[in-house]
Design a protein around this motif. Structure first.
Motif, PDB file in Angstrom:
ATOM      1  N   LEU A 451      13.107   7.705 -30.404  1.00 50.96           N
ATOM      2  CA  LEU A 451      11.786   7.444 -29.829  1.00 50.96           C
ATOM      3  C   LEU A 451      11.424   5.962 -29.844  1.00 50.96           C
ATOM      4  CD1 LEU A 451       9.582  10.428 -31.112  1.00 50.96           C
ATOM      5  CD2 LEU A 451      10.616  10.095 -28.862  1.00 50.96           C
ATOM      6  N   TYR A 452      12.037   5.187 -30.760  1.00 51.58           N
ATOM      7  CA  TYR A 452      11.726   3.751 -30.817  1.00 51.58           C
ATOM      8  C   TYR A 452      12.079   3.059 -29.498  1.00 51.58           C
ATOM      9  CZ  TYR A 452      16.603   2.237 -31.163  1.00 51.58           C
ATOM     10  OH  TYR A 452      17.915   1.963 -30.888  1.00 51.58           O
ATOM     11  N   LEU A 453      13.052   3.608 -28.764  1.00 47.96           N
ATOM     12  CA  LEU A 453      13.448   3.010 -27.482  1.00 47.96           C
ATOM     13  C   LEU A 453      12.265   2.921 -26.533  1.00 47.96           C
ATOM     14  CD1 LEU A 453      16.777   5.000 -26.909  1.00 47.96           C
ATOM     15  CD2 LEU A 453      16.597   2.583 -27.513  1.00 47.96           C
ATOM     16  N   PHE A 454      11.405   3.931 -26.556  1.00 46.03           N
ATOM     17  CA  PHE A 454      10.274   3.975 -25.632  1.00 46.03           C
ATOM     18  C   PHE A 454       9.082   3.184 -26.170  1.00 46.03           C
ATOM     19  CE2 PHE A 454      12.744   7.908 -25.331  1.00 46.03           C
ATOM     20  CZ  PHE A 454      13.159   7.839 -24.010  1.00 46.03           C
ATOM     21  N   ARG A 455       8.937   3.145 -27.498  1.00 47.59           N
ATOM     22  CA  ARG A 455       7.789   2.441 -28.072  1.00 47.59           C
ATOM     23  C   ARG A 455       7.946   0.933 -27.985  1.00 47.59           C
ATOM     24  NH1 ARG A 455       8.142   6.527 -32.889  1.00 47.59           N
ATOM     25  NH2 ARG A 455       6.870   8.243 -32.086  1.00 47.59           N
ATOM     26  N   ARG A 456       9.177   0.447 -27.898  1.00 51.87           N
ATOM     27  CA  ARG A 456       9.385  -1.001 -27.866  1.00 51.87           C
ATOM     28  C   ARG A 456       9.237  -1.574 -26.455  1.00 51.87           C
ATOM     29  NH1 ARG A 456      16.007  -1.708 -28.361  1.00 51.87           N
ATOM     30  NH2 ARG A 456      16.483  -0.898 -26.288  1.00 51.87           N
ATOM     31  N   CYS A 457       8.899  -0.720 -25.489  1.00 48.62           N
ATOM     32  CA  CYS A 457       8.877  -1.175 -24.093  1.00 48.62           C
ATOM     33  C   CYS A 457       7.816  -2.230 -23.822  1.00 48.62           C
ATOM     34  CB  CYS A 457       8.676   0.011 -23.148  1.00 48.62           C
ATOM     35  SG  CYS A 457      10.171   0.987 -22.964  1.00 48.62           S
ATOM     36  N   ASN A 458       6.839  -2.375 -24.694  1.00 53.83           N
ATOM     37  CA  ASN A 458       5.826  -3.412 -24.474  1.00 53.83           C
ATOM     38  C   ASN A 458       6.346  -4.792 -24.832  1.00 53.83           C
ATOM     39  OD1 ASN A 458       5.984  -2.854 -27.204  1.00 53.83           O
ATOM     40  ND2 ASN A 458       3.828  -3.376 -27.576  1.00 53.83           N
ATOM     41  N   ALA A 459       7.561  -4.852 -25.396  1.00 53.48           N
ATOM     42  CA  ALA A 459       8.118  -6.148 -25.798  1.00 53.48           C
ATOM     43  C   ALA A 459       8.983  -6.761 -24.703  1.00 53.48           C
ATOM     44  CB  ALA A 459       8.934  -5.978 -27.070  1.00 53.48           C
ATOM     45  N   GLY A 460       8.815  -6.261 -23.480  1.00 58.48           N
ATOM     46  CA  GLY A 460       9.562  -6.842 -22.368  1.00 58.48           C
ATOM     47  C   GLY A 460      11.017  -6.470 -22.357  1.00 58.48           C
ATOM     48  N   LYS A 461      11.357  -5.307 -22.862  1.00 57.12           N
ATOM     49  CA  LYS A 461      12.758  -4.899 -22.954  1.00 57.12           C
ATOM     50  C   LYS A 461      13.272  -4.273 -21.668  1.00 57.12           C
ATOM     51  CE  LYS A 461      13.494  -5.822 -27.381  1.00 57.12           C
ATOM     52  NZ  LYS A 461      14.565  -6.651 -27.879  1.00 57.12           N
ATOM     53  N   ARG A 462      12.384  -4.031 -20.707  1.00 57.69           N
ATOM     54  CA  ARG A 462      12.842  -3.385 -19.486  1.00 57.69           C
ATOM     55  C   ARG A 462      12.444  -4.204 -18.265  1.00 57.69           C
ATOM     56  NH1 ARG A 462       7.917  -0.585 -20.469  1.00 57.69           N
ATOM     57  NH2 ARG A 462       6.582  -0.562 -18.630  1.00 57.69           N
ATOM     58  N   LYS A 463      13.153  -3.970 -17.186  1.00 53.45           N
ATOM     59  CA  LYS A 463      12.813  -4.591 -15.914  1.00 53.45           C
ATOM     60  C   LYS A 463      11.856  -3.661 -15.190  1.00 53.45           C
ATOM     61  CE  LYS A 463      17.444  -6.575 -15.585  1.00 53.45           C
ATOM     62  NZ  LYS A 463      18.717  -6.568 -14.840  1.00 53.45           N
ATOM     63  N   TYR A 469       3.997   1.020 -15.218  1.00 55.58           N
ATOM     64  CA  TYR A 469       3.211   1.175 -16.433  1.00 55.58           C
ATOM     65  C   TYR A 469       3.644   0.136 -17.455  1.00 55.58           C
ATOM     66  CZ  TYR A 469       1.654   3.176 -20.854  1.00 55.58           C
ATOM     67  OH  TYR A 469       1.092   3.360 -22.091  1.00 55.58           O
ATOM     68  N   LYS A 470       2.671  -0.495 -18.087  1.00 53.14           N
ATOM     69  CA  LYS A 470       2.943  -1.504 -19.116  1.00 53.14           C
ATOM     70  C   LYS A 470       2.516  -0.969 -20.480  1.00 53.14           C
ATOM     71  CE  LYS A 470       4.272  -4.849 -16.326  1.00 53.14           C
ATOM     72  NZ  LYS A 470       4.163  -4.146 -15.047  1.00 53.14           N
ATOM     73  N   GLY A 471       3.248  -1.339 -21.485  1.00 52.15           N
ATOM     74  CA  GLY A 471       2.884  -0.928 -22.837  1.00 52.15           C
ATOM     75  C   GLY A 471       3.877   0.062 -23.396  1.00 52.15           C
ATOM     76  N   PRO A 472       3.738   0.398 -24.684  1.00 51.57           N
ATOM     77  CA  PRO A 472       4.650   1.364 -25.320  1.00 51.57           C
ATOM     78  C   PRO A 472       4.498   2.737 -24.674  1.00 51.57           C
ATOM     79  CG  PRO A 472       2.800   0.876 -26.758  1.00 51.57           C
ATOM     80  CD  PRO A 472       2.708  -0.088 -25.622  1.00 51.57           C
ATOM     81  N   ILE A 473       5.607   3.427 -24.519  1.00 50.80           N
ATOM     82  CA  ILE A 473       5.615   4.742 -23.869  1.00 50.80           C
ATOM     83  C   ILE A 473       5.544   5.814 -24.944  1.00 50.80           C
ATOM     84  CG2 ILE A 473       7.001   6.309 -22.464  1.00 50.80           C
ATOM     85  CD1 ILE A 473       8.207   3.780 -21.142  1.00 50.80           C
ATOM     86  N   GLU A 474       4.529   6.668 -24.850  1.00 50.45           N
ATOM     87  CA  GLU A 474       4.317   7.700 -25.865  1.00 50.45           C
ATOM     88  C   GLU A 474       4.489   9.118 -25.334  1.00 50.45           C
ATOM     89  OE1 GLU A 474       3.886   7.082 -28.940  1.00 50.45           O
ATOM     90  OE2 GLU A 474       3.348   4.959 -28.989  1.00 50.45           O
ATOM     91  N   CYS A 475       4.523   9.297 -24.011  1.00 52.37           N
ATOM     92  CA  CYS A 475       4.588  10.646 -23.448  1.00 52.37           C
ATOM     93  C   CYS A 475       5.320  10.625 -22.107  1.00 52.37           C
ATOM     94  CB  CYS A 475       3.183  11.231 -23.284  1.00 52.37           C
ATOM     95  SG  CYS A 475       2.134  10.267 -22.178  1.00 52.37           S
ATOM     96  N   LEU A 476       5.597  11.793 -21.581  1.00 53.10           N
ATOM     97  CA  LEU A 476       6.373  11.903 -20.339  1.00 53.10           C
ATOM     98  C   LEU A 476       5.674  11.261 -19.136  1.00 53.10           C
ATOM     99  CD1 LEU A 476       7.873  15.514 -20.627  1.00 53.10           C
ATOM    100  CD2 LEU A 476       9.105  13.343 -20.738  1.00 53.10           C
ATOM    101  N   PRO A 477       4.366  11.492 -18.891  1.00 56.05           N
ATOM    102  CA  PRO A 477       3.738  10.840 -17.737  1.00 56.05           C
ATOM    103  C   PRO A 477       3.841   9.313 -17.789  1.00 56.05           C
ATOM    104  CG  PRO A 477       2.351  12.621 -18.530  1.00 56.05           C
ATOM    105  CD  PRO A 477       3.449  12.455 -19.538  1.00 56.05           C
ATOM    106  N   GLU A 478       3.724   8.731 -18.983  1.00 57.12           N
ATOM    107  CA  GLU A 478       3.865   7.274 -19.100  1.00 57.12           C
ATOM    108  C   GLU A 478       5.294   6.839 -18.782  1.00 57.12           C
ATOM    109  OE1 GLU A 478       0.405   6.648 -22.544  1.00 57.12           O
ATOM    110  OE2 GLU A 478       2.517   6.342 -23.044  1.00 57.12           O
ATOM    111  N   LEU A 479       6.271   7.636 -19.198  1.00 52.82           N
ATOM    112  CA  LEU A 479       7.664   7.306 -18.894  1.00 52.82           C
ATOM    113  C   LEU A 479       7.927   7.396 -17.393  1.00 52.82           C
ATOM    114  CD1 LEU A 479      10.545   6.652 -19.798  1.00 52.82           C
ATOM    115  CD2 LEU A 479      10.914   9.096 -20.183  1.00 52.82           C
TER     116      LEU A 479
END
Length: 682
Positions: A451-463, A469-479
């Motif tokens: 789950l840490y993979l999705f929570r770290r998304c606010n650190a600019g880890k993805r293109k 959506y910006k910020g840590p991902i906590e649920c399916l709609p956000e993903l």
């Protein structure tokens, strides 16, 4: 068919079974030294014990592998693919095991080897006699008793089961005769000698379930009085057998008066049981019968009336998930779930690793076992033995229809909180997760440690584009919002932990998730509204956003129709076709995706309306009719759009109603409009 019956003394079951192993080996040597042999035993444990004893007897022979009819190196390759450790050992000696506790692939290997005569001996539980057609030259029935967990004692197989096992003896394409050896308890030898050679009548089992059959007929309108119920019984096979064999059904003679009294008592008892279960009501004339809501629900979902009685006593307006799980597993439908020898200890050990406590004095109960298996399903906990995996499938198979009936009971009583929790329970059963778990855990290959993979998304880890959506991902709609329907973005999020093939599997699941756009209108009549205007759009307002412009005026004590326009976006297609099947890797059966639409008033915890909707292909319009409150004032209704297969994909919208005084003009116009509609339909 050549039949041999051998009797064995001994009061205790296990020593008596052990004493049958040497005669079993001798019977194989005498009657079928080189042809296929099928040995039926009472339990999975006995398949293993019998096989191990046969191997011990083989060890004293010149050729210990005389029952293996294939190259040992080929068999070694097959054994490497087998998962069950006992089966690995027995196959090397040409002995196969077959029972429901084996993995499906192991069972298929054994079946192919036996059918192709690569192994000579197959030791199976009695269910194989009815399930798969595997004839053999010799059939050995090793014991005619089995352990019944419900009564906690050993009981006899039905004669029909023994006959079915014997019927497997003889291969029409190879043999001109078959041989059967029946090994029985000495006190039952004469019984089997008599009934195995004489015609055995088929008797009716209707009496055990007469109340449920009667409930179904009353619900359907076939039976509407006690006299109808009497007539119904006379149309059944039970009535024919009652005349032919009255003593079997505890009837002394069949003269008119005795028969009439006997049938009257049956009807009265069945109707009294249904009345106590709140399924029917008997009229004031003590003759007419009327189906009640619980009776109709029981009939529709094929449930027993005792289950309805339990619903009536245990279901309340504010049941939590824990309460509802207890109600579900207390259903009479789970009373036949097998609790085998010593499984109470396994249940006790399993309960220590599960979050919800159960009665520590009921570990030998089928209902407690069902409760534990469902908890283990939600926790994805390791099961103590393969049998429990088979039992879990049986529990899940019944859970959905029981939950659906519970939802009907809750809706019928207007219980909003209970209804919402039941839908969450259905989602949990389908996806195999707790509702309070992150919905991201329903994705294949994703566990707590990922789950840490999705929570770290606010650190600019993805293109991602600026729209994502910006910020840590906590649920399916956000993903889903973060990925913007692009697999490369999802790949960049999970690439550190998942292999390419796992990423592909997870993306397929994610792409399949339903994304529904909702628009709301309300139809009805308003005083001083422009001529012909009977519809107003409603703003899509999430919960908690109160604004004066969001309030919609409606007349008090007036029927209106809430029109819900649903549009599926980002639809995933399978080879160019719509795929209505939900992705349910943890559920044993394929399931069509569906939706529940609920209109409720949260402040009063009242369910106003409920509707089930099937798979939404592209666009769909659903109408919910409701009456406004009689008292004027402001009310907030909430619309829930809840999926019946996925966790975390639900939506809810607040509907702000400003109820103004009733309008006689509006009510008259509504009634005229309804009358015109009826004429048009007619």
């Amino acid at each position: 068919l050549e039949v041999h019956i051998h009797d064995f003394p001994g009061q205790h079951y296990c020593p008596r079974m052990a004493s049958m192993n040497k005669p079993t080996f001798q019977a194989i040597r005498s009657h079928s030294p080189s042809k296929p042999v099928l040995i039926f035993v009472s339990s999975r444990r006995q398949t293993r014990l019998t096989a191990l004893d046969l191997i011990a007897f083989l060890a004293a022979e010149d050729d210990p592998k005389q029952w293996l009819h294939m190259d040992e190196r080929e068999m070694s390759d097959i054994i490497e693919m087998v998962r069950d450790s006992n089966l690995k050992l027995t196959l090397a000696f040409g002995i196969g095991l077959h029972h429901a506790g084996l993995h499906e692939h192991d069972r298929k290997h054994v079946e192919e080897l036996f059918v192709n005569c690569k192994i000579q001996i197959l030791i199976a539980t009695s269910t194989l006699a009815w399930g798969v057609n595997f004839p053999a030259h010799l059939v050995i029935v090793k014991g005619t008793e089995y352990y019944d967990g419900k009564t906690r004692r050993y009981v006899d197989f039905a004669i029909t089961d023994v006959l079915q096992m014997m019927g497997r003896a003889g291969r029409p394409q190879f043999d001109d005769q078959g041989k059967a050896v029946i090994l029985v308890h000495d006190i039952k030898k004469d019984f089997y000698k008599k009934f195995l050679y004489e015609p055995f009548p088929v008797e009716s089992s209707l009496l055990e379930v007469l109340s449920d059959h009667m409930n179904a007929e009353i619900s359907a309108g076939t039976v509407s009085s006690k006299q109808d119920a009497m007539d119904y019984i006379t149309w059944t096979y039970f009535f024919r057998r009652l005349i032919m064999n009255p003593s079997y059904y505890n009837l002394d003679d069949i003269n008119h008066d005795t028969m009439n009294k006997y049938l009257s008592n049956l009807v009265e008892k069945s109707l009294a049981d249904l009345e106590c279960s709140y399924c029917i009501s008997v009229g004031e004339d003590s003759r007419s019968l009327q189906s009640l809501d619980l009776g109709r629900i029981a009939s529709y979902y094929y449930l027993k009336h005792q289950t309805m009685k339990m619903f009536k006593s245990k279901m309340k307006a504010d049941c939590c998930l824990e309460d509802l799980l207890s109600v579900l597993t207390d259903a009479t439908e789970y009373a036949d779930l097998p609790v085998r020898h010593n499984e109470d200890q396994l249940n006790s050990d399993l309960a220590k690793h599960l979050p919800i406590e159960v009665n520590p004095h009921s570990f030998d109960s089928a209902h407690t076992k069902a409760h534990l298996l469902l908890q283990a399903h939600f926790c994805r906990a390791a099961l103590p033995c393969p049998d429990y995996a088979t039992d879990t499938k049986s529990v899940l198979d019944q859970a959905i229809r029981i939950c659906q009936s519970m939802l009907d009971v809750a809706a019928n009583n207007g219980w909003l909180v209970t209804a919402l929790n039941i839908i969450n329970l259905i989602q949990m059963v389908i996806q195999g997760r707790w509702v309070h778990d992150s919905s991201l855990l329903t994705l294949p290959n994703i566990e707590q440690q990922q789950l840490y993979l999705f929570r770290r998304c606010n650190a600019g880890k993805r293109k991602s584009s600026s729209k994502g959506y910006k910020g840590p991902i906590e649920c399916l709609p956000e993903l889903i919002a973060a990925c913007e329907c692009r697999e490369d973005i999802f790949h960049s999020i999970v690439a550190d932990e998942l292999q390419p093939i796992q990423i592909s599997q997870t993306w397929k699941f994610l792409s399949h998730l339903p994304i529904i756009e909702v628009n709301l209108n309300i139809k009805g009549w308003w005083e001083n509204a422009p001529k012909g205007k009977s519809e107003k759009p409603l703003p899509n307002v999430g919960t908690g956003f109160r604004d004066e412009k969001n309030w919609t005026q409606l007349h008090a004590d007036q029927e209106y129709v809430l029109q819900i326009n649903l549009c599926r976006i980002g639809l995933f297609r399978n080879k160019g076709k719509y795929d209505s099947k939900a992705s349910t890797p943890r559920f044993p059966k394929a399931k069509d995706e569906g939706w529940f639409i609920i209109l409720g008033e949260v402040d009063k915890k009242e369910l106003v309306a409920l509707k089930r909707v099937g798979y939404i292909r592209n666009r769909s319009t659903v109408c919910l009719a409701f009456y406004t409150p009689e008292a004027t004032g402001r009310y907030i209704y909430t619309l829930y759009l809840m999926n019946d297969s996925y966790l975390g994909m639900d939506q809810q919208y607040d509907i702000y109603l400003d109820v103004i005084p009733a309008s006689i003009y509006a009510q008259v116009n509504t009634e005229i409009s309804d009358a015109r509609s009826d004429l048009t339909v007619a």
